[in-house]
Design a protein around this motif. Structure first.
Motif, short mmCIF file in Angstrom:
data_model
loop_
_atom_site.label_atom_id
_atom_site.label_comp_id
_atom_site.label_asym_id
_atom_site.label_seq_id
_atom_site.Cartn_x
_atom_site.Cartn_y
_atom_site.Cartn_z
N LEU A 25 0.91 -1.15 -0.05
CA LEU A 25 -0.08 0.03 0.13
C LEU A 25 0.90 1.15 -0.21
CD1 LEU A 25 -2.66 1.36 0.21
CD2 LEU A 25 -2.66 1.06 2.66
N GLU A 26 1.82 1.35 0.76
CA GLU A 26 2.90 2.43 0.83
C GLU A 26 3.44 2.79 -0.46
OE1 GLU A 26 6.60 3.41 3.49
OE2 GLU A 26 5.40 2.55 4.34
N LEU A 29 0.80 3.93 -3.11
CA LEU A 29 0.60 5.33 -2.69
C LEU A 29 1.72 6.26 -3.13
CD1 LEU A 29 -1.01 5.11 0.85
CD2 LEU A 29 -2.15 6.19 -1.36
N SER A 30 3.02 5.96 -2.99
CA SER A 30 4.09 6.55 -3.24
C SER A 30 4.58 6.74 -4.82
CB SER A 30 5.22 6.28 -2.44
OG SER A 30 5.74 5.15 -2.78
N ARG A 56 -11.11 -2.21 3.73
CA ARG A 56 -12.00 -1.48 2.51
C ARG A 56 -11.23 0.20 2.49
NH1 ARG A 56 -15.99 -4.72 4.66
NH2 ARG A 56 -17.18 -5.93 2.82
N ASP A 57 -10.64 0.42 3.66
CA ASP A 57 -10.11 1.84 3.60
C ASP A 57 -8.83 1.80 2.68
OD1 ASP A 57 -12.06 3.03 5.45
OD2 ASP A 57 -10.81 2.85 7.06
N ASP A 58 -8.10 0.70 2.79
CA ASP A 58 -7.13 0.47 2.21
C ASP A 58 -7.37 0.45 0.82
OD1 ASP A 58 -5.30 0.52 4.50
OD2 ASP A 58 -5.14 -1.68 4.52
N GLU A 59 -8.32 -0.44 0.36
CA GLU A 59 -8.79 -0.66 -1.16
C GLU A 59 -9.07 0.77 -1.53
OE1 GLU A 59 -10.02 -5.38 -0.86
OE2 GLU A 59 -11.62 -3.75 -0.66
N ALA A 60 -9.74 1.59 -0.75
CA ALA A 60 -10.23 3.07 -1.38
C ALA A 60 -9.01 3.87 -1.77
CB ALA A 60 -11.20 3.65 -0.32
N GLN A 61 -7.90 3.55 -0.86
CA GLN A 61 -6.75 4.58 -1.22
C GLN A 61 -6.12 4.65 -2.73
OE1 GLN A 61 -4.07 5.49 2.18
NE2 GLN A 61 -5.41 4.09 3.23
N VAL A 62 -5.98 3.20 -2.95
CA VAL A 62 -5.15 2.95 -4.36
C VAL A 62 -5.90 1.75 -5.02
CG1 VAL A 62 -2.73 3.62 -3.60
CG2 VAL A 62 -3.57 1.33 -3.33
N HIS A 64 -7.12 -1.84 -6.03
CA HIS A 64 -6.48 -3.25 -5.50
C HIS A 64 -7.23 -4.23 -6.52
CE1 HIS A 64 -5.06 -1.29 -1.67
NE2 HIS A 64 -4.65 -2.51 -1.45
#
Length: 313
Positions: A25-26, A29-30, A56-62, A64
């Protein structure tokens, strides 16, 4: 990252509970990446909590991909995953996104980087016939049948391995050829040599086992038992992979009243620790192209991998 700038993929493997998902995830994002699942249990829609899928929060950021896209009734295979992965890889490259494959299933990464044998589909009637003989006569009788029909394949299998014995027998019955023969003829790798950077996240064993124990308890607190209860209510074939996910069989035993929840949790933690140990061994012997990296060195390693991925074609 602009279109056409991604010439490599990044592969993040490692044992269960090693921190791979947070790292992926990191990185996504970068670096403008897409996270593509390479875990054979996280593909199942019914198994979000018990397999520790990204939130679901992680999946919303980038983006998946290939998480929870398969029904638990399906006997999903490495070949099916590879076909799905090919679509996602093409899409990521078309969008100029860094493809980040992450998971703990060695066979998926082996298929990705070394190719996979192409076994024709087994007709349902053949599969059902083999499974009926398995249920009626037991695994020893089925193995004895395999010894007669395909001694080479039988010799490579544990005599108690119900799933692999049934699979080998299905193939020889359906095609007239050994599964070993099909394995020698395959499809080319999706990611050939020099088209990827590959990391195996290798935490200290004691630290990893403590994380596994804590995570199993956290999953129970997050609704794993209720999730398994809903899965059990579907009355699926016990041989389908989703029914054998770590924690599922033992929690079903608890739900049937055979053991206490504390006993189930202890068995589940121990099974997961044993699985992690097998993951270390499998990757060491089967995927030497993966570079073993300690968690504290992983960010530096990934930064270098991203620089390589950004090289212009």
């Amino acid at each position: 990252m602009g279109e056409g700038q991604v010439s490599k993929a990044v592969l993040i493997a490692g044992p269960t509970a090693s921190g791979k998902s947070a790292l992926a995830l990191e990185l996504a994002l970068s670096a403008g990446g897409v996270v593509i699942n390479a875990d054979s249990m996280q593909v199942y829609r019914d198994l979000r909590v018990i397999t520790a899928r990204p939130t679901r929060d992680d999946e919303a950021q980038v983006p998946h991909r290939l998480y929870g896209h398969v029904d638990a009734a399906v006997n999903f295979s490495a070949g099916a995953w590879l076909a799905d992965a090919a679509v996602e890889l093409t899409e990521a490259r078309a969008q100029g996104r860094l493809p980040i494959f992450i998971g703990g299933t060695g066979l998926y990464f082996k298929a990705l980087t070394s190719g996979l044998s192409t076994v024709p589909p087994v007709p349902p009637e053949v599969r059902e016939g083999v499974r009926a003989r398995l249920e009626q006569g037991g695994v020893e009788a089925l193995h004895a049948e395999l010894v007669r029909r395909d001694p080479a394949a039988a010799g490579r299998l544990n005599v108690r391995d119900r799933t692999r014995i049934a699979r080998a027998l299905e193939v020889v019955e359906a095609t007239g050829r050994s599964l070993l023969d099909w394995h020698r003829e395959g499809q080319p790798p999706l990611l050939p040599k020099d088209s990827f950077s590959a990391l195996f996240l290798a935490p200290d064993r004691d630290e990893l086992y403590a994380r596994i124990d804590a995570r199993f308890d956290a999953m129970l607190g997050a609704g794993a038992l209720q999730e398994v209860e809903q899965l059990a209510a579907r009355d699926l074939d016990p041989l389908v992979p989703a029914m054998k996910a770590h924690g599922v069989p033992v929690l079903i035993r608890h739900l049937r009243g055979e053991i206490s929840l504390d006993e189930a949790a202890e068995i589940g933690r121990a099974d997961t620790r044993h699985y992690a140990k097998r993951q270390f061994t499998w990757f060491r012997h089967q995927l030497p192209e993966f570079e073993w990296v300690k968690p504290e060195q992983a960010r530096g390693w990934l930064a270098a991998a991203v620089r390589a991925a950004r090289e212009h074609d």
